[in-house]
Design a protein around this motif. Structure first.
Motif, PDB file in Angstrom:
ATOM      1  N   TYR A 130      -5.259  -4.651  -4.642  1.00 31.06           N
ATOM      2  CA  TYR A 130      -4.165  -5.505  -5.082  1.00 31.06           C
ATOM      3  C   TYR A 130      -3.058  -5.683  -4.035  1.00 31.06           C
ATOM      4  O   TYR A 130      -2.087  -6.385  -4.308  1.00 31.06           O
ATOM      5  CB  TYR A 130      -3.538  -4.933  -6.355  1.00 31.06           C
ATOM      6  CG  TYR A 130      -4.501  -4.780  -7.502  1.00 31.06           C
ATOM      7  CD1 TYR A 130      -4.881  -5.875  -8.273  1.00 31.06           C
ATOM      8  CD2 TYR A 130      -5.044  -3.537  -7.816  1.00 31.06           C
ATOM      9  CE1 TYR A 130      -5.765  -5.730  -9.333  1.00 31.06           C
ATOM     10  CE2 TYR A 130      -5.932  -3.386  -8.875  1.00 31.06           C
ATOM     11  CZ  TYR A 130      -6.292  -4.484  -9.622  1.00 31.06           C
ATOM     12  OH  TYR A 130      -7.169  -4.350 -10.667  1.00 31.06           O
ATOM     13  N   SER A 142      -2.944  -0.137  -5.336  1.00 33.18           N
ATOM     14  CA  SER A 142      -4.354  -0.007  -4.971  1.00 33.18           C
ATOM     15  C   SER A 142      -4.715  -1.010  -3.876  1.00 33.18           C
ATOM     16  O   SER A 142      -4.198  -2.135  -3.856  1.00 33.18           O
ATOM     17  CB  SER A 142      -5.232  -0.258  -6.198  1.00 33.18           C
ATOM     18  OG  SER A 142      -6.583  -0.471  -5.831  1.00 33.18           O
ATOM     19  N   LYS A 183       0.839  -1.210   0.000  1.00 36.38           N
ATOM     20  CA  LYS A 183       0.000   0.000   0.000  1.00 36.38           C
ATOM     21  C   LYS A 183       0.870   1.255   0.000  1.00 36.38           C
ATOM     22  O   LYS A 183       0.609   2.217  -0.732  1.00 36.38           O
ATOM     23  CB  LYS A 183      -0.921  -0.016   1.211  1.00 36.38           C
ATOM     24  CG  LYS A 183      -1.863   1.168   1.314  1.00 36.38           C
ATOM     25  CD  LYS A 183      -2.737   1.069   2.550  1.00 36.38           C
ATOM     26  CE  LYS A 183      -3.642   2.287   2.683  1.00 36.38           C
ATOM     27  NZ  LYS A 183      -4.480   2.205   3.923  1.00 36.38           N
TER      28      LYS A 183
END
Length: 344
Positions: free
Chosen positions: A211, A208, A203
């Motif tokens: 994912y 995103s 992250k």
């Protein structure tokens, strides 16, 4: 129930549907040993796809993985290997108990262990029990277990109606393997929890939220790959009735078809966890433990639906089909109860 939670439940359903259908391409493979077929499909599922997806997502592939200490990566890898052992035991469970009894016991155990052990280990189970949202969510887990039991019983009724019997039926050995399968298969749930620092790092790297779990699959499925591939290659090398050389000496059209079907099965197996990551990303962190329950119960639900679509229930009579539909409705009810618990 918030739209994000509904979306999370939906993506878990999509992932479970992929898991329920993944073996269909493998059934089209001809004149190959199971070990050869499983190894090729698994190579794409556990190694090629996780590495490829991570290489696409990560701005610095090697820098990302080298940033973690061994103390972070090792539990993730070992839980992945634990899940890999569960995969092998799953096949053996079907061998000695048959599909319906084997699935019912193995999935039931892994649903309970994989769902409840995470909050217990984290010391959060007491807080869940004493909160209204947690109580509703745990009720949903219990209802899901009932639904799995009903669907599994419907499967047993189907096998009896069709005269299907397990030639190597062994209740004592089968139950032991089912328990082992249920416990070890829950390693995927534990691995996902252990990989949370990897998710956070992804992250921070700008990936995103949908994912962030995917790069951790390189480590998780790497553990599972070593166990499964070692098992297959050892059997291919030591069992006289198995021969990798013979499998690869088939005519080119059949060889190509077998390879494509095996790879397709492996891709579908990977996609279940691709969408699992999407589902978990839409569920609040404190309720991530229910992702495993949703995945496993939807897996049983989708397996029943696939069986109906493929007309595997033709000629069994109305009672087993009604029992299957009842179990499916109970699992759907369980998903809604869990959603309400998360939202409250």
């Amino acid at each position: 129930m918030g739209s994000s939670i509904i979306l999370g439940i939906f993506w878990h359903f999509v992932g479970a549907a992929s898991a329920a259908c993944f073996y269909a391409p493998f059934k089209q493979v001809r004149r190959w040993s199971w070990e050869t077929m499983w190894s090729l499909g698994g190579f794409f599922s556990w190694i090629v796809l996780p590495w490829t997806v991570s290489a696409i997502l990560l701005p610095d592939f090697w820098g990302y993985y080298s940033s973690f200490s061994l103390s972070t990566l090792l539990p993730v890898f070992l839980f992945g290997a634990m899940w890999g052992i569960g995969n092998i035991n799953y096949g053996l469970t079907m061998r000695y108990l048959g599909m319906s009894m084997g699935i019912g016991i193995a999935i039931g155990i892994t649903l309970i262990v994989g769902t409840l052990m995470t909050p217990i280990i984290q010391g959060k189970f007491g807080a869940l029990v004493h909160s209204s949202g947690g109580q509703i969510t745990l009720l949903g887990v219990f209802v899901a277990l009932i639904g799995v039991g009903i669907v599994s019983y419907a499967g047993m009724m189907k096998e009896r109606a069709l005269g299907i019997s397990t030639q190597e039926f062994n209740l004592k050995k089968g139950l032991l393997l089912a328990v082992m399968c249920g416990i070890f298969s829950a390693g995927m749930s534990f691995a996902m929890d252990a990989a949370l620092p990897m998710h956070e790092a992804a992250k921070n790297a700008g990936i995103s939220p949908l994912y962030v779990a995917l790069p951790s699959y390189v480590v998780i499925m790497g553990g599972g790959a070593i166990v499964n591939l070692a098992f297959c290659f050892i059997r291919l090398a030591t069992k006289p009735e198995l021969s990798l050389k013979a499998d690869l000496s088939l005519a080119k059209p059949l060889l190509l078809a077998n390879a494509l079907f095996s790879i397709l099965g492996g891709v579908m197996w990977y996609l279940q966890f691709f969408f699992y990551a999407w589902g978990q990303a839409n569920i609040p962190v404190q309720y991530h433990y229910v992702s495993w329950m949703l995945h496993m119960s939807f897996y049983v639900l989708c397996g029943g639906i696939v069986g109906l679509v493929l007309k595997e229930w033709s000629g069994v009579g109305k009672k087993p089909v009604r029992r299957l539909c009842l179990g499916a409705l109970v699992i759907i009810l369980a998903a809604n109860i869990v959603g309400l618990g998360i939202a409250s």
